[in-house]
Design a protein around this motif. Structure first.
Motif, PDB file in Angstrom:
ATOM      1  N   VAL A  47       0.862  -1.187   0.000  1.00 19.46           N
ATOM      2  CA  VAL A  47       0.000   0.000   0.000  1.00 19.46           C
ATOM      3  C   VAL A  47       0.894   1.231   0.000  1.00 19.46           C
ATOM      4  O   VAL A  47       1.787   1.358   0.842  1.00 19.46           O
ATOM      5  CB  VAL A  47      -0.941   0.005   1.225  1.00 19.46           C
ATOM      6  N   TRP A  48       0.638   2.156  -0.932  1.00 15.18           N
ATOM      7  CA  TRP A  48       1.491   3.322  -1.092  1.00 15.18           C
ATOM      8  C   TRP A  48       0.790   4.637  -0.770  1.00 15.18           C
ATOM      9  O   TRP A  48       1.420   5.567  -0.292  1.00 15.18           O
ATOM     10  CB  TRP A  48       2.024   3.379  -2.530  1.00 15.18           C
ATOM     11  N   GLN A  49      -0.472   4.717  -1.061  1.00 16.33           N
ATOM     12  CA  GLN A  49      -1.203   5.984  -0.885  1.00 16.33           C
ATOM     13  C   GLN A  49      -2.516   5.720  -0.154  1.00 16.33           C
ATOM     14  O   GLN A  49      -3.441   5.145  -0.715  1.00 16.33           O
ATOM     15  CB  GLN A  49      -1.476   6.620  -2.257  1.00 16.33           C
ATOM     16  N   PRO A  50      -2.621   6.153   1.106  1.00 10.76           N
ATOM     17  CA  PRO A  50      -3.849   5.877   1.872  1.00 10.76           C
ATOM     18  C   PRO A  50      -5.028   6.782   1.493  1.00 10.76           C
ATOM     19  O   PRO A  50      -6.177   6.435   1.737  1.00 10.76           O
ATOM     20  CB  PRO A  50      -3.419   6.116   3.317  1.00 10.76           C
ATOM     21  N   GLU A  51      -4.741   7.946   0.900  1.00 14.61           N
ATOM     22  CA  GLU A  51      -5.821   8.870   0.551  1.00 14.61           C
ATOM     23  C   GLU A  51      -6.429   8.498  -0.790  1.00 14.61           C
ATOM     24  O   GLU A  51      -5.727   8.053  -1.701  1.00 14.61           O
ATOM     25  CB  GLU A  51      -5.292  10.306   0.505  1.00 14.61           C
ATOM     26  N   LEU A  52      -7.730   8.720  -0.913  1.00 17.24           N
ATOM     27  CA  LEU A  52      -8.418   8.419  -2.160  1.00 17.24           C
ATOM     28  C   LEU A  52      -8.193   9.545  -3.171  1.00 17.24           C
ATOM     29  O   LEU A  52      -8.173  10.725  -2.808  1.00 17.24           O
ATOM     30  CB  LEU A  52      -9.916   8.239  -1.907  1.00 17.24           C
ATOM     31  N   TYR A  53      -8.028   9.165  -4.406  1.00 19.29           N
ATOM     32  CA  TYR A  53      -7.736  10.139  -5.465  1.00 19.29           C
ATOM     33  C   TYR A  53      -9.012  10.735  -6.055  1.00 19.29           C
ATOM     34  O   TYR A  53     -10.038  10.074  -6.176  1.00 19.29           O
ATOM     35  CB  TYR A  53      -6.972   9.460  -6.604  1.00 19.29           C
ATOM     36  N   THR A  54      -8.899  12.000  -6.447  1.00 24.47           N
ATOM     37  CA  THR A  54      -9.866  12.592  -7.374  1.00 24.47           C
ATOM     38  C   THR A  54      -9.212  12.566  -8.753  1.00 24.47           C
ATOM     39  O   THR A  54      -7.983  12.478  -8.876  1.00 24.47           O
ATOM     40  CB  THR A  54     -10.209  14.042  -7.004  1.00 24.47           C
ATOM     41  N   LEU A  55     -10.000  12.659  -9.795  1.00 23.78           N
ATOM     42  CA  LEU A  55      -9.436  12.695 -11.137  1.00 23.78           C
ATOM     43  C   LEU A  55      -8.565  13.931 -11.327  1.00 23.78           C
ATOM     44  O   LEU A  55      -7.526  13.872 -12.000  1.00 23.78           O
ATOM     45  CB  LEU A  55     -10.564  12.663 -12.180  1.00 23.78           C
ATOM     46  N   ASP A  56      -8.974  15.040 -10.743  1.00 22.46           N
ATOM     47  CA  ASP A  56      -8.173  16.265 -10.854  1.00 22.46           C
ATOM     48  C   ASP A  56      -6.812  16.100 -10.190  1.00 22.46           C
ATOM     49  O   ASP A  56      -5.800  16.594 -10.703  1.00 22.46           O
ATOM     50  CB  ASP A  56      -8.918  17.445 -10.225  1.00 22.46           C
ATOM     51  N   TRP A  57      -6.774  15.440  -9.061  1.00 21.30           N
ATOM     52  CA  TRP A  57      -5.511  15.216  -8.355  1.00 21.30           C
ATOM     53  C   TRP A  57      -4.570  14.379  -9.225  1.00 21.30           C
ATOM     54  O   TRP A  57      -3.381  14.697  -9.373  1.00 21.30           O
ATOM     55  CB  TRP A  57      -5.783  14.527  -7.017  1.00 21.30           C
ATOM     56  N   LEU A  58      -5.079  13.333  -9.826  1.00 19.91           N
ATOM     57  CA  LEU A  58      -4.260  12.523 -10.720  1.00 19.91           C
ATOM     58  C   LEU A  58      -3.814  13.332 -11.936  1.00 19.91           C
ATOM     59  O   LEU A  58      -2.662  13.245 -12.377  1.00 19.91           O
ATOM     60  CB  LEU A  58      -5.032  11.288 -11.171  1.00 19.91           C
ATOM     61  N   ALA A  59      -4.737  14.125 -12.476  1.00 20.89           N
ATOM     62  CA  ALA A  59      -4.431  14.890 -13.685  1.00 20.89           C
ATOM     63  C   ALA A  59      -3.328  15.917 -13.451  1.00 20.89           C
ATOM     64  O   ALA A  59      -2.602  16.275 -14.394  1.00 20.89           O
ATOM     65  CB  ALA A  59      -5.693  15.588 -14.184  1.00 20.89           C
ATOM     66  N   ASP A  60      -3.176  16.388 -12.219  1.00 14.63           N
ATOM     67  CA  ASP A  60      -2.152  17.393 -11.912  1.00 14.63           C
ATOM     68  C   ASP A  60      -0.744  16.906 -12.231  1.00 14.63           C
ATOM     69  O   ASP A  60       0.145  17.717 -12.523  1.00 14.63           O
ATOM     70  CB  ASP A  60      -2.223  17.798 -10.430  1.00 14.63           C
ATOM     71  N   SER A  61      -0.535  15.594 -12.175  1.00 15.67           N
ATOM     72  CA  SER A  61       0.807  15.061 -12.425  1.00 15.67           C
ATOM     73  C   SER A  61       0.905  14.374 -13.792  1.00 15.67           C
ATOM     74  O   SER A  61       1.861  13.644 -14.054  1.00 15.67           O
ATOM     75  CB  SER A  61       1.190  14.060 -11.332  1.00 15.67           C
ATOM     76  N   LEU A  62      -0.080  14.617 -14.659  1.00 14.34           N
ATOM     77  CA  LEU A  62      -0.114  13.968 -15.967  1.00 14.34           C
ATOM     78  C   LEU A  62      -0.223  14.996 -17.078  1.00 14.34           C
ATOM     79  O   LEU A  62      -0.667  16.129 -16.858  1.00 14.34           O
ATOM     80  CB  LEU A  62      -1.309  13.007 -16.050  1.00 14.34           C
ATOM     81  N   ASP A  63       0.161  14.590 -18.275  1.00 10.75           N
ATOM     82  CA  ASP A  63       0.019  15.436 -19.449  1.00 10.75           C
ATOM     83  C   ASP A  63      -1.179  14.941 -20.248  1.00 10.75           C
ATOM     84  O   ASP A  63      -1.096  13.930 -20.943  1.00 10.75           O
ATOM     85  CB  ASP A  63       1.293  15.376 -20.299  1.00 10.75           C
ATOM     86  N   LEU A  64      -2.285  15.649 -20.120  1.00  9.01           N
ATOM     87  CA  LEU A  64      -3.498  15.241 -20.827  1.00  9.01           C
ATOM     88  C   LEU A  64      -3.565  15.790 -22.244  1.00  9.01           C
ATOM     89  O   LEU A  64      -4.457  15.422 -23.008  1.00  9.01           O
ATOM     90  CB  LEU A  64      -4.742  15.685 -20.057  1.00  9.01           C
ATOM     91  N   SER A  65      -2.633  16.678 -22.601  1.00  7.89           N
ATOM     92  CA  SER A  65      -2.701  17.300 -23.922  1.00  7.89           C
ATOM     93  C   SER A  65      -2.515  16.285 -25.037  1.00  7.89           C
ATOM     94  O   SER A  65      -3.053  16.432 -26.135  1.00  7.89           O
ATOM     95  CB  SER A  65      -1.627  18.393 -24.046  1.00  7.89           C
ATOM     96  N   ALA A  66      -1.745  15.224 -24.751  1.00  9.68           N
ATOM     97  CA  ALA A  66      -1.529  14.199 -25.770  1.00  9.68           C
ATOM     98  C   ALA A  66      -2.693  13.217 -25.854  1.00  9.68           C
ATOM     99  O   ALA A  66      -2.796  12.440 -26.790  1.00  9.68           O
ATOM    100  CB  ALA A  66      -0.242  13.433 -25.487  1.00  9.68           C
ATOM    101  N   ALA A  67      -3.563  13.263 -24.868  1.00 10.67           N
ATOM    102  CA  ALA A  67      -4.666  12.292 -24.809  1.00 10.67           C
ATOM    103  C   ALA A  67      -5.920  12.888 -25.427  1.00 10.67           C
ATOM    104  O   ALA A  67      -6.888  13.186 -24.753  1.00 10.67           O
ATOM    105  CB  ALA A  67      -4.928  11.895 -23.356  1.00 10.67           C
ATOM    106  N   ASN A  68      -5.868  13.124 -26.731  1.00  6.42           N
ATOM    107  CA  ASN A  68      -7.074  13.628 -27.395  1.00  6.42           C
ATOM    108  C   ASN A  68      -8.044  12.484 -27.637  1.00  6.42           C
ATOM    109  O   ASN A  68      -7.739  11.335 -27.376  1.00  6.42           O
ATOM    110  CB  ASN A  68      -6.720  14.332 -28.716  1.00  6.42           C
TER     111      ASN A  68
END
Length: 305
Positions: A143-164
């Motif tokens: 177990v690495w992350q005890p807090e539940l993710y929101t999509l926005d939280w995940l998106a903050d560390s990702l590049d969505l511009s390539a995911a058209n």
């Protein structure tokens, strides 16, 4: 923390998950109490995605996510024999995948999932139906992350511009579900009006249509997932579409159209015009005089001009 993660995993399991001990023999379905003993188990529910799941087939898969600057998975389930692992990210709010779900959040979730798949260099052929069961002793759980993710939280560390849309929708995980769901339900909204079939006949029609769309994917979804999507659409459209409601809608729309046509004709006969802003112009002198259109023409007739 491990117990809490397991409790969350088990709490979110479908009531009757798919499961298997050997992938080559296919999957079966049973109550949660039986399925939870198997090596592999369905981890998301049919109408809601509580987890983003990734299959990473390389040694060190359970730990090298940090070297790739990817967000920490909620948990990793590793095969100790080769180091391959499933990485699961727990969502605080499930993504609704049923026919009454909205496409915008579904596509956003697909974009996040696709970008995270690229970040992790995960297997793009993974359907996401079942994963290594963290309850089973054969696997190594971390177990690495005890807090539940929101999509926005995940998106903050990702590049969505390539995911058209062209990249997201056809070829990976939730994207395939999203595409199949979207195409099939749009077809179903029209097709159900062709005879208003009985449910079993309608379910078969939805399944055949979804199966045809599924074959267009480079890596098609599992047949049971296709049936699940077809069943969701058949049930929802069967419950929310009826001949009586459609006939009422047609009558109401037809009446409204007739009224609009008559209104336009009346305006043309009377010389009524309005500009794009809706303000009075020279074609509406009765407004400038402060009288109704009917009164204006009645007075004009009396004056003989």
């Amino acid at each position: 923390m491990t117990n809490q993660a397991l409790d969350l995993f088990n709490e979110r399991l479908p009531r009757k998950p798919y499961f298997t001990d050997e992938l080559q023999f296919g999957v079966r379905i049973a109550g949660k109490e039986r399925a939870i003993l198997a090596k592999y188990i369905q981890f998301n529910q049919a109408h809601a995605m509580f987890w983003l799941g990734f299959d990473v087939d390389r040694p060190g898969a359970a730990i090298d996510w940090s070297d790739r600057n990817a967000p920490a998975p909620t948990l990793t389930i590793m095969n100790p024999e080769n180091g391959h692992a499933h990485l699961l990210y727990a969502l605080k709010t499930a993504v609704r995948t049923a026919p009454d779900g909205k496409m915008k959040p579904l596509k956003y979730a697909a974009a996040v999932e696709r970008a995270l798949c690229q970040k992790l260099d995960a297997d793009t052929g993974y359907s996401g139906l079942i994963c290594k069961n963290p309850n089973h002793d054969h696997w190594q759980l971390a177990v690495w992350q005890p807090e539940l993710y929101t999509l926005d939280w995940l998106a903050d560390s990702l590049d969505l511009s390539a995911a058209n849309d062209k990249e997201i929708l056809p070829d990976y995980g939730l994207g395939r579900n999203c595409t199949l769901f979207d195409k099939t339900r749009k077809w179903a909204y029209r097709a159900i009006r062709q005879g208003w079939p009985e449910y079993e006949q309608w379910l078969q029609a939805c399944y055949e249509r979804a199966s045809a769309y599924n074959l267009q994917f480079s890596a098609p979804l599992d047949d049971k997932e296709v049936m699940g999507i077809a069943k969701s659409i058949a049930k929802w459209t069967g419950s929310n579409f009826s001949k009586e409601a459609f006939d009422e809608y047609v009558i109401r729309t037809h009446t409204s159209d007739i009224q609009r046509i008559r209104g336009r004709k009346g305006g043309a006969i009377g010389g009524r015009k309005s500009n794009s802003g809706g303000r009075p112009n020279l074609g509406e002198p009765w407004i400038e005089l402060g009288v109704s259109r009917r009164t204006y023409f009645r007075n004009k007739k009396r004056k003989g001009c």
